[in-house]
Design a protein around this motif. Structure first.
Motif, mmCIF file in Angstrom:
data_model
loop_
_atom_site.group_PDB
_atom_site.id
_atom_site.type_symbol
_atom_site.label_atom_id
_atom_site.label_comp_id
_atom_site.label_asym_id
_atom_site.label_seq_id
_atom_site.Cartn_x
_atom_site.Cartn_y
_atom_site.Cartn_z
ATOM 1 N N ALA A 90 6.780 -1.348 -12.478
ATOM 2 C CA ALA A 90 7.128 -0.135 -11.995
ATOM 3 C C ALA A 90 5.773 0.782 -12.191
ATOM 4 N N GLU A 91 4.917 0.671 -13.140
ATOM 5 C CA GLU A 91 3.645 1.111 -13.349
ATOM 6 C C GLU A 91 2.714 1.027 -12.362
ATOM 7 N N MET A 92 2.887 -0.044 -11.509
ATOM 8 C CA MET A 92 1.877 -0.479 -10.466
ATOM 9 C C MET A 92 1.840 0.495 -9.230
ATOM 10 N N VAL A 93 3.131 1.155 -9.158
ATOM 11 C CA VAL A 93 3.447 1.921 -7.958
ATOM 12 C C VAL A 93 3.345 3.311 -8.205
ATOM 13 N N PRO A 94 2.941 4.321 -7.571
ATOM 14 C CA PRO A 94 2.504 5.633 -8.038
ATOM 15 C C PRO A 94 4.072 6.428 -8.398
ATOM 16 N N ILE A 95 3.804 7.206 -9.603
ATOM 17 C CA ILE A 95 4.900 8.126 -10.175
ATOM 18 C C ILE A 95 5.491 8.859 -9.033
ATOM 19 N N ALA A 96 4.537 9.297 -8.377
ATOM 20 C CA ALA A 96 5.015 10.243 -7.056
ATOM 21 C C ALA A 96 6.083 9.549 -6.088
ATOM 22 N N PHE A 97 5.862 8.390 -6.075
ATOM 23 C CA PHE A 97 6.912 7.409 -5.303
ATOM 24 C C PHE A 97 8.304 7.499 -5.811
ATOM 25 N N TRP A 98 8.345 7.408 -6.979
ATOM 26 C CA TRP A 98 9.440 7.280 -7.795
ATOM 27 C C TRP A 98 10.207 8.629 -7.870
ATOM 28 N N ASN A 143 0.948 -1.261 0.120
ATOM 29 C CA ASN A 143 0.142 -0.007 -0.047
ATOM 30 C C ASN A 143 0.931 1.330 0.187
ATOM 31 N N TYR A 144 0.804 2.261 -1.185
ATOM 32 C CA TYR A 144 1.598 3.206 -1.349
ATOM 33 C C TYR A 144 0.684 4.413 -1.078
ATOM 34 N N GLY A 145 -0.365 4.208 -0.350
ATOM 35 C CA GLY A 145 -1.048 5.545 -0.110
ATOM 36 C C GLY A 145 -2.278 5.642 -1.079
ATOM 37 N N VAL A 146 -2.460 4.775 -2.051
ATOM 38 C CA VAL A 146 -3.600 4.862 -3.050
ATOM 39 C C VAL A 146 -4.739 3.922 -2.491
ATOM 40 N N ALA A 195 7.944 -1.561 -17.714
ATOM 41 C CA ALA A 195 6.705 -0.625 -17.950
ATOM 42 C C ALA A 195 6.162 -1.027 -19.217
ATOM 43 N N TYR A 196 5.016 -0.996 -19.239
ATOM 44 C CA TYR A 196 4.291 -1.837 -20.667
ATOM 45 C C TYR A 196 3.122 -0.705 -21.190
ATOM 46 N N ASN A 197 3.155 0.560 -20.775
ATOM 47 C CA ASN A 197 2.301 1.628 -21.241
ATOM 48 C C ASN A 197 2.862 2.817 -21.772
ATOM 49 N N PRO A 198 2.970 2.617 -23.257
ATOM 50 C CA PRO A 198 3.762 3.815 -23.986
ATOM 51 C C PRO A 198 3.320 5.073 -23.592
ATOM 52 N N LYS A 199 2.004 5.127 -23.515
ATOM 53 C CA LYS A 199 1.376 6.577 -22.899
ATOM 54 C C LYS A 199 2.172 7.269 -22.071
ATOM 55 N N VAL A 200 2.467 6.368 -20.966
ATOM 56 C CA VAL A 200 3.041 7.149 -19.777
ATOM 57 C C VAL A 200 4.824 7.000 -19.657
ATOM 58 N N TYR A 203 7.198 8.823 -16.702
ATOM 59 C CA TYR A 203 7.977 7.597 -15.815
ATOM 60 C C TYR A 203 9.392 8.166 -15.921
ATOM 61 N N LEU A 204 9.748 8.717 -17.190
ATOM 62 C CA LEU A 204 11.271 9.028 -17.322
ATOM 63 C C LEU A 204 11.467 10.294 -16.626
ATOM 64 N N ASN A 205 10.539 11.413 -17.007
ATOM 65 C CA ASN A 205 10.673 12.905 -16.670
ATOM 66 C C ASN A 205 10.443 12.952 -15.024
ATOM 67 N N GLU A 206 9.143 12.775 -14.754
ATOM 68 C CA GLU A 206 8.674 12.858 -13.474
ATOM 69 C C GLU A 206 9.144 11.815 -12.441
ATOM 70 N N GLY A 207 9.020 10.436 -13.002
ATOM 71 C CA GLY A 207 9.412 9.364 -12.236
ATOM 72 C C GLY A 207 11.003 9.007 -12.062
ATOM 73 N N LYS A 208 11.805 10.024 -12.734
ATOM 74 C CA LYS A 208 13.096 9.724 -12.597
ATOM 75 C C LYS A 208 14.021 8.779 -13.092
ATOM 76 N N PHE A 209 13.214 7.770 -13.878
ATOM 77 C CA PHE A 209 13.876 6.351 -14.329
ATOM 78 C C PHE A 209 14.862 6.731 -15.359
ATOM 79 N N ASP A 210 15.985 6.087 -14.943
ATOM 80 C CA ASP A 210 17.017 6.087 -16.160
ATOM 81 C C ASP A 210 16.697 5.598 -17.618
ATOM 82 N N TYR A 211 16.012 4.269 -17.470
ATOM 83 C CA TYR A 211 15.736 3.550 -18.571
ATOM 84 C C TYR A 211 14.273 2.837 -18.229
#
Length: 560
Positions: free
Chosen positions: A269-277, A226-229, A297-302, A306-314
């Protein structure tokens, strides 16, 4: 490692070092054996380096639920009702502060043996990636190895509340967990599955199933963190104050980073809020600014989010490039090289260099399996495209380079064209390269040796190529007798020009006279025209075009 393209070699230590070829379906550890940390020797690492890998992803390191009895070491035995396979899923973590006891020679020193593997890997100038599974843990989760100040997941939860931002898990109050129903199929584990696993109240299942009885094809062996959602009430978010799970998972990441881990492949990674990342990745990188975070990640729309806001490298490029290339490899009627164009032009436009490309991993079918291509060499044009299309990482899965076919049913997964992650097993073609621990490939046949050499040469090109790592991209328009099975593009920088051509057609020789645009010709290059895959100099007449002719299922990387 901005000076070199990242090449990741993924392996499961449980399978990688296993010399046994008993391979009894659902076999025990004693019957089928298990690889150990210590089996990944200097010679093994040298063999991985021959493929020009610079990162090793050790999959299944962290302690996960299994049916092997380690009660003599103070570890409670897991319940067969909520374990998949005899060895268990590496993605059902039982203790985030421990390593899998299957992988140790001396169980009391299992962490020291993993730390020694990290050191061996670093001494070979290779970096270490492990899994981080943030979305769920095993139903049996309990940390025996945690530091004294650590509060376990769920230890302070209010069990009467279906959702509380202060809880680590989600609950179904007033209902006991019920083992999922499935068609009766008798396996050696049937006698252990009594349907009496005790969990009261029931917890929500890892794939967002908020019911006391998940289905058999759900991730029933796991419980959702539970990440608060509040998923059952409009997905309302409660991120202030910081949820306890955020703090606990941050501390887990820092714990492993301090042991020398260089990167994390973040499961689902998409099953956890971007805010957490956005919150956690910068904090963990304070331990080591060069840490890599790779998101499954499997949803191209986001992706961009996930790269910009979520701070992932790849991020994984599965839904885009992998799925398109798989159709071409399988020779599907609907297959078209236009799918490659769609990936760089639309799906990952602007961040293609942030996508991890692959043709195999633990989730996907083996190329040489009957259900995929049936022959490893049929994927070589696709591998050339995967490795050169962008500057992002490319990944190999152990055994891919020797045509591992994944034949037959090993246990829980059945005959699914994959190498099992749920069972104790020996991996036949990989074992030929391993050669009983010599790691010299002497048991490989000529075709397998040639395949491995092809992968080595291709990855040597990509790690050394300035055009691939730093260059621009130009798609060659269809011309000549190029059809929907032939693709060509140019990668060029101030130091190098490459023409990459791939023919996916299984029967036709395809070719064209490829004109080189003026803006690319302006980039000076003193190199003779060479096919870098074979190191053959090509006799090309002077001018502004390059004639290419490709045999069926072949590729060229032409430096000009």
């Amino acid at each position: 490692m901005s000076d070199k393209k990242i090449i990741i070699y993924q392996l499961l230590p449980r399978l990688f070092g296993n010399k046994s070829n008993t391979n009894i379906p659902y076999g025990t550890l004693e019957e089928n054996g298990s690889g150990k940390f210590n089996d990944i020797t200097d010679k093994a690492l040298d063999g991985i380096k021959e493929l020009h890998a610079n990162y090793v992803w050790y999959t299944g390191v962290i302690a996960h639920a299994s049916l092997t009895d380690y009660s003599a070491y103070g570890i409670k035995v897991d319940d067969a009702d909520v374990v998949k396979g005899r060895a268990g899923s590496p993605y059902a973590i039982r203790d985030y502060y421990d390593v899998d006891p299957d992988l140790a020679v001396n169980l009391k020193n299992r962490m020291k043996e993993f730390e020694a593997l990290i050191k061996r890997t670093h001494d070979k100038n290779l970096k270490v990636i492990i899994d981080f599974i943030p979305n769920h843990v095993a139903r049996s989760y309990h940390s025996y190895a945690k530091p004294k100040n650590v509060i376990d997941f769920g230890e302070q939860d209010e069990l009467s509340k279906a959702f509380s931002a202060k809880n680590d898990f989600y609950y179904i109050p007033g209902q006991k967990f019920l083992v999922p129903q499935h068609e009766a199929k008798q396996t050696p584990l049937s006698v252990l599955e009594d349907g009496k696993f005790d969990e009261n109240p029931a917890k929500a299942t890892g794939n967002n199933v908020f019911a006391a009885q998940p289905k058999y094809d759900d991730w029933y062996e796991t419980i959702k963190l539970n990440y608060g959602v509040d998923y059952q009430n409009g997905e309302k978010q409660y991120f202030d104050p910081i949820p306890p799970v955020w703090l606990k998972t941050r501390d887990i990441l820092i714990y492993w980073a301090k042991k020398g881990v260089d990167g994390f492949r973040c499961d689902m990674a998409e099953m956890v809020p971007i805010a957490f990342w956005n919150w956690v990745i910068p904090q963990v990188k304070q331990t080591n600014p060069d840490l890599l975070f790779i998101g499954e990640a499997y949803n191209p729309k986001v992706y961009a989010q996930y790269l910009n806001e979520g701070k992932f490298d790849y991020l994984y490029d599965k839904v885009g490039l992998y799925d398109g290339l798989k159709k071409l490899i399988k020779n599907d009627q609907q297959a078209d090289v236009a799918s490659i164009k769609y990936v760089w032009q639309t799906e990952s436009a602007g961040f293609g260099d942030k996508m991890l490309r692959f043709l195999e991993n633990h989730d996907e079918e083996r190329i040489a399996s009957p259900g995929f291509a049936g022959k490893a060499e049929l994927a070589l044009p696709a591998m050339v495209v995967s490795a050169t299309l962008g500057a992002g990482p490319v990944m190999l899965y152990f055994g891919q380079e020797v045509g591992e076919p994944a034949k037959g049913a090993e246990g829980y997964g059945g005959d699914d064209n994959r190498t099992t992650i749920f069972d104790y097993w020996g991996v036949p073609n990989h074992q030929k390269w391993m050669n009983n621990g010599l790691f010299d490939g002497h048991k490989l046949n000529a075709a397998q040796q040639n395949l491995r050499a092809y992968y080595s040469q291709l990855l040597k090109i990509t790690t050394e190529s300035d055009a691939v790592l730093h260059g621009d991209f130009f798609e060659v328009p269809s011309t000549g007798n190029m059809n929907n099975r032939m693709y060509a593009f140019i990668r060029y920088s101030g130091k190098q020009r490459l023409l990459i051509v791939a023919n996916f057609d299984r029967t036709q020789t395809l070719g064209a006279n490829i004109s080189i645009p003026d803006e690319i010709l302006k980039v000076k290059s003193s190199s003779p025209v060479t096919d870098l895959l074979t190191n053959k100099k090509l006799n090309i007449p002077a001018g502004t075009s390059i004639p290419v002719k490709l045999e069926p299922v072949s590729a060229q990387v032409i430096e000009f």
